[in-house]
Each structure stands twice: as C-alpha cells, then as structure tokens.
Scaffold this motif. Sequence first.
Motif, short mmCIF file in Angstrom:
data_model
loop_
_atom_site.label_atom_id
_atom_site.label_comp_id
_atom_site.label_asym_id
_atom_site.label_seq_id
_atom_site.Cartn_x
_atom_site.Cartn_y
_atom_site.Cartn_z
N ALA A 89 11.04 -4.29 -155.42
CA ALA A 89 11.06 -5.15 -154.24
C ALA A 89 11.32 -4.34 -152.97
O ALA A 89 10.69 -4.58 -151.93
N ALA A 90 12.19 -3.34 -153.05
CA ALA A 90 12.48 -2.48 -151.90
C ALA A 90 11.26 -1.64 -151.54
O ALA A 90 10.94 -1.47 -150.35
N ARG A 91 10.58 -1.11 -152.54
CA ARG A 91 9.36 -0.32 -152.28
C ARG A 91 8.28 -1.19 -151.66
O ARG A 91 7.55 -0.76 -150.75
N TYR A 92 8.17 -2.43 -152.12
CA TYR A 92 7.18 -3.35 -151.59
C TYR A 92 7.51 -3.72 -150.15
O TYR A 92 6.63 -3.82 -149.30
N ARG A 93 8.79 -3.91 -149.85
CA ARG A 93 9.20 -4.18 -148.47
C ARG A 93 8.85 -2.99 -147.58
O ARG A 93 8.38 -3.16 -146.46
N ARG A 94 9.04 -1.77 -148.08
CA ARG A 94 8.66 -0.58 -147.29
C ARG A 94 7.16 -0.54 -147.05
O ARG A 94 6.70 -0.12 -145.99
N ALA A 95 6.36 -0.98 -148.03
CA ALA A 95 4.90 -1.05 -147.84
C ALA A 95 4.58 -2.02 -146.72
O ALA A 95 3.75 -1.73 -145.85
N HIS A 96 5.24 -3.16 -146.72
CA HIS A 96 5.08 -4.16 -145.66
C HIS A 96 5.44 -3.55 -144.30
O HIS A 96 4.69 -3.70 -143.33
N GLU A 97 6.56 -2.86 -144.24
CA GLU A 97 7.00 -2.26 -142.98
C GLU A 97 6.04 -1.18 -142.50
O GLU A 97 5.76 -1.07 -141.30
N SER A 98 5.49 -0.40 -143.43
CA SER A 98 4.49 0.62 -143.08
C SER A 98 3.24 -0.02 -142.50
O SER A 98 2.69 0.42 -141.48
N TYR A 99 2.78 -1.08 -143.15
CA TYR A 99 1.58 -1.80 -142.72
C TYR A 99 1.80 -2.37 -141.32
O TYR A 99 0.97 -2.22 -140.43
N LEU A 100 2.94 -3.01 -141.14
CA LEU A 100 3.28 -3.62 -139.85
C LEU A 100 3.37 -2.55 -138.75
O LEU A 100 2.85 -2.74 -137.65
N ALA A 101 4.00 -1.43 -139.05
CA ALA A 101 4.13 -0.35 -138.05
C ALA A 101 2.77 0.20 -137.67
O ALA A 101 2.51 0.45 -136.48
N ASP A 102 1.89 0.40 -138.65
CA ASP A 102 0.54 0.90 -138.36
C ASP A 102 -0.22 -0.07 -137.46
O ASP A 102 -0.87 0.33 -136.50
N ARG A 103 -0.13 -1.34 -137.79
CA ARG A 103 -0.84 -2.35 -137.00
C ARG A 103 -0.25 -2.47 -135.61
O ARG A 103 -0.97 -2.51 -134.61
N ASP A 104 1.07 -2.52 -135.53
CA ASP A 104 1.73 -2.67 -134.23
C ASP A 104 1.51 -1.46 -133.33
O ASP A 104 1.54 -1.59 -132.10
N ALA A 105 1.27 -0.30 -133.91
CA ALA A 105 0.98 0.89 -133.11
C ALA A 105 -0.34 0.74 -132.37
O ALA A 105 -0.54 1.34 -131.32
N ILE A 106 -1.24 -0.07 -132.91
CA ILE A 106 -2.52 -0.34 -132.26
C ILE A 106 -2.37 -1.48 -131.26
O ILE A 106 -2.74 -1.36 -130.10
N GLU A 107 -1.84 -2.60 -131.74
CA GLU A 107 -1.59 -3.76 -130.88
C GLU A 107 -0.65 -4.71 -131.60
O GLU A 107 -1.02 -5.29 -132.63
N PRO A 108 0.55 -4.92 -131.10
CA PRO A 108 1.45 -5.88 -131.72
C PRO A 108 0.89 -7.30 -131.61
O PRO A 108 0.38 -7.69 -130.57
N LEU A 109 0.98 -8.03 -132.71
CA LEU A 109 0.53 -9.42 -132.71
C LEU A 109 1.69 -10.38 -132.48
O LEU A 109 1.48 -11.59 -132.42
N GLY A 110 2.91 -9.84 -132.38
CA GLY A 110 4.07 -10.70 -132.16
C GLY A 110 4.47 -11.47 -133.40
O GLY A 110 5.10 -12.52 -133.30
N THR A 111 4.12 -10.97 -134.57
CA THR A 111 4.45 -11.63 -135.83
C THR A 111 4.85 -10.57 -136.85
O THR A 111 4.40 -9.43 -136.77
N GLN A 112 5.67 -10.98 -137.79
CA GLN A 112 6.05 -10.09 -138.89
C GLN A 112 5.13 -10.29 -140.09
O GLN A 112 5.33 -9.68 -141.13
N VAL A 113 4.12 -11.15 -139.96
CA VAL A 113 3.16 -11.38 -141.04
C VAL A 113 2.24 -10.17 -141.12
O VAL A 113 1.69 -9.73 -140.11
N THR A 114 2.10 -9.63 -142.31
CA THR A 114 1.14 -8.54 -142.49
C THR A 114 -0.06 -9.10 -143.24
O THR A 114 -0.86 -9.81 -142.66
N ALA A 115 -0.16 -8.83 -144.52
CA ALA A 115 -1.31 -9.29 -145.29
C ALA A 115 -0.98 -9.23 -146.77
O ALA A 115 -0.05 -8.55 -147.17
N GLY A 116 -1.75 -9.94 -147.54
CA GLY A 116 -1.63 -9.84 -148.99
C GLY A 116 -0.36 -10.43 -149.58
O GLY A 116 -0.02 -10.16 -150.71
N GLY A 117 0.37 -11.24 -148.78
CA GLY A 117 1.58 -11.85 -149.28
C GLY A 117 2.85 -11.04 -149.03
O GLY A 117 3.94 -11.49 -149.36
N MET A 118 2.70 -9.83 -148.49
CA MET A 118 3.87 -8.98 -148.26
C MET A 118 4.85 -9.68 -147.33
O MET A 118 4.42 -10.36 -146.41
#
Length: 160
Positions: A89-118
Amino acid sequence: MSVSVTVSDREAVARQLGREPRGMLAVAARCPSGHPNVVQTAPRLPDGTPFPTLYYLTCPRLASRIGTLEASGLMKEMTDRLAEDAELAARYRRAHESYLADRDAIEPLGTQVTAGGMPDRVKCLHVHVGHALAKGPGVNPFGDEALELLGDWWTGSDCA
C-alpha cells in the motif's frame, strides 16, 4: 522520454488509436520494435477538458492483453492486497504521488485524483502498465506486476 513528437510518431499513434491523438506531448515509452506504446498527454486537452491520465497506453496488442488480465479478476485481487499488505500500500501510494508530481509539473489540475484508482484501489491496469513503461521498473508495483504476467507481449509479429 522523447522531448518532441515526430510526424511519424503522431501517425503511428493515430493508427493505433484509430483517431488523431489529443493532447499528445511526448512518446513516453516504445515497444521493442520502436513503435510508440505509451504517450504522455497534457493534463488538459486542447479544448480545456481536464485529462488526468498522463501516461496513455496506445498499443492495441498490449491493450488487448491487458484487457484479458482485467477480465480475470486481477484488479480485485490487487485491491484486496492493498488492505492486507502495508508495504505494498505504501509503494502504491508512492506511485500515485509520482504520477501526480509528473502531471502537476506540466500543469496542476487542482485535484489529487490521478488515474487507475490510485491510491486506494486498482481500477485500470492499462493506466498502471502505461505508468510502469513510462517510468521504468520499481515505480508502480501493479504496473510492474501486470507486465511480468504479460510476458513477451510484443513477439509474434509487428505490434503496430
């Protein structure tokens, strides 16, 4: 990851999807034959619609094989394991955080929702495999696991 998209990349992705790609920023991963299999998309499509799926799987062969995994009930099993395995669960949360950081580096959407249920459930293996292919092993545990189960999915003929 590519820093630009070539005309041939855009044409290959259009053939794979059966339509013109929207919001395509880069080829994030390629299959062993060199064709794009994951693209990085803009957090907002050209019409302004939010599009949280940063790493979009384009390879039809891979998408079909992943669909077979999904139909087997694997996503429920993975989700159940999140409740039983704190390290996973901790590794999966880190995957979510990585995904969110990559996306937010391009353009923040103002949401913590990433994709795939993370980060709480596994909803779409296509997202997880795309993330794993784009970022490499060790970033998304369920993407890595699905890729291992898929084996040499690209063999047999030209995948594009």
